[in-house]
Design an enzyme around this catalytic site. Structure first.
Site, PDB file in Angstrom:
ATOM      1  N   GLU A 231       0.792  -1.180  -0.157  1.00 39.31           N
ATOM      2  CA  GLU A 231       0.096  -0.123  -0.015  1.00 39.31           C
ATOM      3  C   GLU A 231       0.782   1.520   0.176  1.00 39.31           C
ATOM      4  O   GLU A 231       0.436   2.197  -0.578  1.00 39.31           O
ATOM      5  CB  GLU A 231      -1.014  -0.001   1.303  1.00 39.31           C
ATOM      6  CG  GLU A 231      -1.734  -1.292   1.242  1.00 39.31           C
ATOM      7  CD  GLU A 231      -2.689  -1.281  -0.052  1.00 39.31           C
ATOM      8  OE1 GLU A 231      -2.680  -0.050  -0.821  1.00 39.31           O
ATOM      9  OE2 GLU A 231      -3.205  -2.144  -0.390  1.00 39.31           O
ATOM     10  N   HIS A 234       1.540   2.220  -3.356  1.00 43.05           N
ATOM     11  CA  HIS A 234       0.393   2.964  -4.198  1.00 43.05           C
ATOM     12  C   HIS A 234       0.458   4.608  -3.394  1.00 43.05           C
ATOM     13  O   HIS A 234       0.491   5.590  -4.344  1.00 43.05           O
ATOM     14  CB  HIS A 234      -0.714   2.566  -3.688  1.00 43.05           C
ATOM     15  CG  HIS A 234      -1.306   1.275  -4.230  1.00 43.05           C
ATOM     16  ND1 HIS A 234      -1.479   1.219  -5.906  1.00 43.05           N
ATOM     17  CD2 HIS A 234      -1.786   0.120  -3.945  1.00 43.05           C
ATOM     18  CE1 HIS A 234      -1.958   0.127  -6.157  1.00 43.05           C
ATOM     19  NE2 HIS A 234      -2.130  -0.626  -4.998  1.00 43.05           N
ATOM     20  N   HIS A 362     -15.035  -9.042  -7.225  1.00 43.64           N
ATOM     21  CA  HIS A 362     -13.995  -8.482  -7.934  1.00 43.64           C
ATOM     22  C   HIS A 362     -14.648  -8.029  -9.215  1.00 43.64           C
ATOM     23  O   HIS A 362     -14.449  -7.127  -9.730  1.00 43.64           O
ATOM     24  CB  HIS A 362     -12.695  -9.170  -8.128  1.00 43.64           C
ATOM     25  CG  HIS A 362     -11.596  -9.056  -7.187  1.00 43.64           C
ATOM     26  ND1 HIS A 362     -11.831  -9.616  -5.994  1.00 43.64           N
ATOM     27  CD2 HIS A 362     -10.450  -8.328  -6.982  1.00 43.64           C
ATOM     28  CE1 HIS A 362     -10.863  -9.552  -5.121  1.00 43.64           C
ATOM     29  NE2 HIS A 362      -9.932  -8.714  -5.545  1.00 43.64           N
ATOM     30  N   ILE A 363     -15.090  -9.124  -9.859  1.00 39.93           N
ATOM     31  CA  ILE A 363     -15.508  -8.816 -11.367  1.00 39.93           C
ATOM     32  C   ILE A 363     -16.998  -8.603 -11.459  1.00 39.93           C
ATOM     33  O   ILE A 363     -17.542  -8.242 -12.427  1.00 39.93           O
ATOM     34  CB  ILE A 363     -15.197 -10.158 -12.313  1.00 39.93           C
ATOM     35  CG1 ILE A 363     -16.166 -11.194 -12.128  1.00 39.93           C
ATOM     36  CG2 ILE A 363     -13.723 -10.338 -12.320  1.00 39.93           C
ATOM     37  CD1 ILE A 363     -16.108 -12.393 -12.967  1.00 39.93           C
ATOM     38  N   PHE A 364     -17.898  -8.656 -10.421  1.00 37.82           N
ATOM     39  CA  PHE A 364     -19.278  -8.166 -10.481  1.00 37.82           C
ATOM     40  C   PHE A 364     -19.597  -7.196  -9.635  1.00 37.82           C
ATOM     41  O   PHE A 364     -20.742  -6.477 -10.001  1.00 37.82           O
ATOM     42  CB  PHE A 364     -20.024  -9.404  -9.901  1.00 37.82           C
ATOM     43  CG  PHE A 364     -19.894 -10.692 -10.611  1.00 37.82           C
ATOM     44  CD1 PHE A 364     -20.307 -10.478 -11.911  1.00 37.82           C
ATOM     45  CD2 PHE A 364     -19.624 -11.829 -10.349  1.00 37.82           C
ATOM     46  CE1 PHE A 364     -20.247 -11.869 -12.770  1.00 37.82           C
ATOM     47  CE2 PHE A 364     -19.381 -13.160 -10.782  1.00 37.82           C
ATOM     48  CZ  PHE A 364     -19.643 -12.902 -11.943  1.00 37.82           C
TER      49      PHE A 364
END
Length: 445
Positions: A231, A234, A362-364
């Site tokens: 983190e 980032h 993650h993908i929905f």
């Protein structure tokens, strides 16, 4: 960065390189279970594999995570992380209590400055301790203010340009002539933008460590330490940005499959021996981690990576298929697609009742639709970058420092102003290679 074809091609290459390793890993765990149980015909079920893998891990490496925590006190890990940032990127990170208002007594404010200066060019909040019931779990970085030049007032030149509409009110183009820019007004606008005050970037770094208790500091697991380093990577990309335009500053406008590159690279430093020794001392006795324990940790890093890769690749390929060739009006369901991918990628048959896809947030709902492959894509780049430091020789301070400054001037400074592929070439002078990722994770010698 990636097209569907290039993403699929990378996934298929990784499948070919990881599946044979995964099959061998499962054969080893099965044999271990048979030896321990004295049942030569034992066949592991799906729910047995995790249990016996943990037992095998304890047998091979003799590491208890709770014991390792005693050697990773949060204050020392933070100190080592900031020392690494000073060494690589030439920055100082200092506690700046009172510089900014905070929302909880445990939140700390840090100022970031160049090593040869005391003037901060960025700040970040560190909200590191869990507060059950009032704070969201997990770990992430939230940009608060971008590094950019901003005016917080209307543009005088734009106001003047709008005022010229009255002069064009009788023209045939009056309906579209809401603003009329003359050459002098355009120059005034450009000069006004260039003279805008520079806004210092501010980031918020969130994690959920157990707070100090019983006379002990907050103690971290190895995964916790890696997450903090991740983190902070980032946060560095947000704070060290040199872009003067807010829309390309920090992590903005970076392709989704490259945004994890700096954080994944930063995370790998936890496993560097010198770095680890600087953050790992017993919280009470100040004893260093025994050398055998660090060797075991290095080996543990590659334990069952064939299976780990196979699992992530199953999810990535399922995601790509669902968002490319899947027909929702057809006879094949999303769960069947996942089962098909699992059958060809994982080292064991899929469990018929597996409904993991129903929980694949993650993908929905997590922003990774058609993009789950990006974890692997970014890690190809991050590992290739990290290997540049290893190739330079971790003991060669001058070369490591030079590479760190180069990483700062490229990946940590350019933000979204230049495509990541070009940024990588500027750092490595070639395209990314998948070979470092395979070697780093023990999938190739």
């Amino acid at each position: 960065m990636a097209t569907f074809n290039s993403a699929s091609s990378l996934m298929e290459q990784l499948i070919n390189d990881s599946r044979a390793v995964a099959v061998e890993e499962n054969a080893q765990v099965t044999q271990f279970a048979r030896n321990v149980s004295e049942d030569k015909g034992l066949e592991l079920k799906w729910w047995d594999i995790a249990y016996w893998s943990e037992r095998q891990k304890e047998h091979l490496f003799h590491i208890k995570q709770e014991r390792l925590r005693e050697y990773l006190p949060l204050p020392l890990v933070i100190k080592g992380l900031f020392q690494l940032a000073h060494k690589l990127y030439g920055i100082n990170v200092q506690l700046a209590s009172g510089a900014l208002p905070v929302w909880h007594k445990d939140v700390q404010v840090y100022a970031v400055s160049d090593a040869n200066s005391t003037k901060p060019f960025a700040y970040f909040y560190a909200d590191l301790f869990a507060r059950p019931g009032s704070k969201q779990g997990g770990a992430w970085v939230q940009p608060l203010w971008d590094a950019a030049k901003y005016w917080r007032a209307p543009s005088p030149a734009a106001a003047a340009a709008k005022a010229t509409k009255a002069a064009a009110s009788n023209s045939t183009n009056s309906r579209t002539a809401s603003v009329i820019w003359t050459p002098s007004l355009a120059k005034a606008e450009s000069d006004w933008l260039n003279s805008a005050p520079y806004q210092l970037p501010i980031a918020v770094l969130i994690s959920n460590q157990n707070p100090p208790a019983g006379g002990k500091p907050s103690l971290m697991s190895l995964n916790d330490a890696g997450t903090l380093f991740h983190e902070f990577g980032h946060a560095l990309q947000h704070m060290l940005s040199k872009s003067k335009q807010g829309l390309t500053s920090g992590m903005r406008n970076i392709e989704w499959d490259a945004v994890e590159t700096p954080s994944q690279m930063q995370e790998k430093w936890v496993y560097d021996k010198n770095m680890f020794n600087s953050i790992a001392r017993h919280w009470n006795t100040n004893e260093s981690v025994p050398s055998w324990m660090f060797d075991a940790i290095k080996s543990l890093k590659t334990y069952r990576q064939g299976n780990a890769f196979s699992y992530q690749l199953t999810l990535a390929m399922t995601d790509l298929i669902l968002h490319s060739s899947y027909d929702p009006r057809g006879k094949v369901t999303p769960t069947q697609i996942q089962q098909q991918q699992s059958a060809r990628i994982m080292p064991y048959k899929p469990y018929p009742g597996d409904r993991q896809l129903n929980n694949f947030g993650h993908i929905f709902g997590g922003g990774y639709a058609a993009g789950y492959y990006s974890y692997m894509w970014a890690d190809v780049m991050s590992t290739d970058i990290y290997m540049a430091f290893e190739e330079a020789g971790m003991g060669n301070e001058a070369r490591i420092e030079a590479l760190g400054r180069k990483f700062r001037s490229t990946f940590l400074s350019l933000g979204g102003s230049i495509p990541p592929g070009e940024v990588f070439k500027e750092f490595r002078h070639r395209d990314p290679s998948v070979e470092p990722l395979l070697r780093y994770n023990g999938l190739k010698p």
